[in-house]
Design a protein around this motif. Structure first.
Motif, PDB file in Angstrom:
ATOM      1  N   UNK A   1      10.257   6.730  -1.901  1.00  0.00           N
ATOM      2  CA  UNK A   1      10.220   6.817  -3.352  1.00  0.00           C
ATOM      3  C   UNK A   1       8.792   6.787  -3.869  1.00  0.00           C
ATOM      4  N   UNK A   2       8.653   7.115  -5.138  1.00  0.00           N
ATOM      5  CA  UNK A   2       7.359   7.179  -5.805  1.00  0.00           C
ATOM      6  C   UNK A   2       7.132   5.901  -6.615  1.00  0.00           C
ATOM      7  N   UNK A   3       6.011   5.217  -6.351  1.00  0.00           N
ATOM      8  CA  UNK A   3       5.638   4.044  -7.136  1.00  0.00           C
ATOM      9  C   UNK A   3       5.162   4.534  -8.502  1.00  0.00           C
TER      10      UNK A   3
ATOM     11  N   UNK B   1      -3.648   3.597 -10.872  1.00  0.00           N
ATOM     12  CA  UNK B   1      -4.939   3.687 -10.218  1.00  0.00           C
ATOM     13  C   UNK B   1      -4.831   3.336  -8.734  1.00  0.00           C
ATOM     14  N   UNK B   2      -5.103   4.311  -7.868  1.00  0.00           N
ATOM     15  CA  UNK B   2      -5.103   3.979  -6.439  1.00  0.00           C
ATOM     16  C   UNK B   2      -6.308   3.110  -6.085  1.00  0.00           C
ATOM     17  N   UNK B   3      -6.157   2.329  -5.044  1.00  0.00           N
ATOM     18  CA  UNK B   3      -7.232   1.455  -4.582  1.00  0.00           C
ATOM     19  C   UNK B   3      -7.364   1.631  -3.078  1.00  0.00           C
ATOM     20  N   UNK B   4      -8.588   1.542  -2.562  1.00  0.00           N
ATOM     21  CA  UNK B   4      -8.802   1.642  -1.123  1.00  0.00           C
ATOM     22  C   UNK B   4      -8.913   0.271  -0.472  1.00  0.00           C
TER      23      UNK B   4
ATOM     24  N   UNK C   1       1.413  -1.084  -3.265  1.00  0.00           N
ATOM     25  CA  UNK C   1       1.845   0.149  -3.932  1.00  0.00           C
ATOM     26  C   UNK C   1       0.685   0.967  -4.504  1.00  0.00           C
ATOM     27  N   UNK C   2      -0.507   0.361  -4.646  1.00  0.00           N
ATOM     28  CA  UNK C   2      -1.656   1.053  -5.247  1.00  0.00           C
ATOM     29  C   UNK C   2      -2.388   1.876  -4.187  1.00  0.00           C
ATOM     30  N   UNK C   3      -1.756   2.969  -3.768  1.00  0.00           N
ATOM     31  CA  UNK C   3      -2.241   3.784  -2.664  1.00  0.00           C
ATOM     32  C   UNK C   3      -2.706   5.143  -3.172  1.00  0.00           C
ATOM     33  N   UNK C   4      -3.525   5.864  -2.385  1.00  0.00           N
ATOM     34  CA  UNK C   4      -3.899   7.220  -2.798  1.00  0.00           C
ATOM     35  C   UNK C   4      -2.681   8.109  -3.057  1.00  0.00           C
TER      36      UNK C   4
ATOM     37  N   UNK D   1      -0.709  -4.917  -9.378  1.00  0.00           N
ATOM     38  CA  UNK D   1      -1.026  -3.508  -9.143  1.00  0.00           C
ATOM     39  C   UNK D   1      -0.553  -2.581 -10.258  1.00  0.00           C
ATOM     40  N   UNK D   2      -0.159  -3.136 -11.402  1.00  0.00           N
ATOM     41  CA  UNK D   2       0.332  -2.318 -12.520  1.00  0.00           C
ATOM     42  C   UNK D   2      -0.786  -1.574 -13.201  1.00  0.00           C
TER      43      UNK D   2
END
Length: 161
Positions: free
Chosen positions: A59-61, A66-69, A88-91, A159-160
């Protein structure tokens, strides 16, 4: 490389109305009920799914902007590379869960073990097959001393958007 786009095949409904308080892993949401609403054009793809007790949901978060590394995951106080976490904060904000099917009725799949926020777009369903999917592992990185927290840790909204 050209961008890759996906079209949701349905929507996941759950009692988790917001990320805060949602279990962070499906193993911590054993009795949490939910329902998958498959869009009409994909109903034919449900044929024979009733022969499986568990499925993998991709599924899609959708609430992540904003993605984070590097992230500070829920079960540790130190930052780690995002690919060494399940943040969940992925590229590419793609999540997965293994859930139990309790019933299939038309375009609705009733499930248990839902660690997913209500109205999450569903990208795909795959049957869970232990002979294919359960593996013996040698190491679990930084989670070695933290994995025991998976059944009690809840999302705190970090991560919102």
């Amino acid at each position: 490389m050209e961008p890759i786009t996906y079209t949701p095949i349905g929507i996941i409904h759950s009692t988790n109305k917001k990320p805060e308080g949602t279990p962070i892993q499906f193993s911590g949401a054993k009795n949490s009920p939910g329902e998958i609403e498959i869009f009409p054009e994909y109903i034919e793809g449900l044929a024979d799914l009733d022969g499986f007790s568990h499925v993998i949901l991709l599924y899609h978060f959708h609430l992540i902007e904003k993605p984070m590394l590097t992230v500070k995951p829920f079960m540790d106080d130190c930052e780690h590379g995002v690919f060494a976490t399940r943040s969940p904060a992925r590229p590419n904000p793609i999540g997965f869960s293994i859930v139990r099917i309790t019933e299939i009725r038309g375009n609705l799949i009733f499930i248990e073990g839902v660690d997913i926020v209500d109205s999450t777009p569903l990208l795909d369903i795959k049957p869970y097959v232990p002979q294919f999917d359960a593996v013996t592992i040698e190491k679990t990185g930084w989670l070695e001393n933290n994995a025991h927290k998976h059944t009690t840790t809840k999302d705190d909204g970090r991560f919102l958007k």
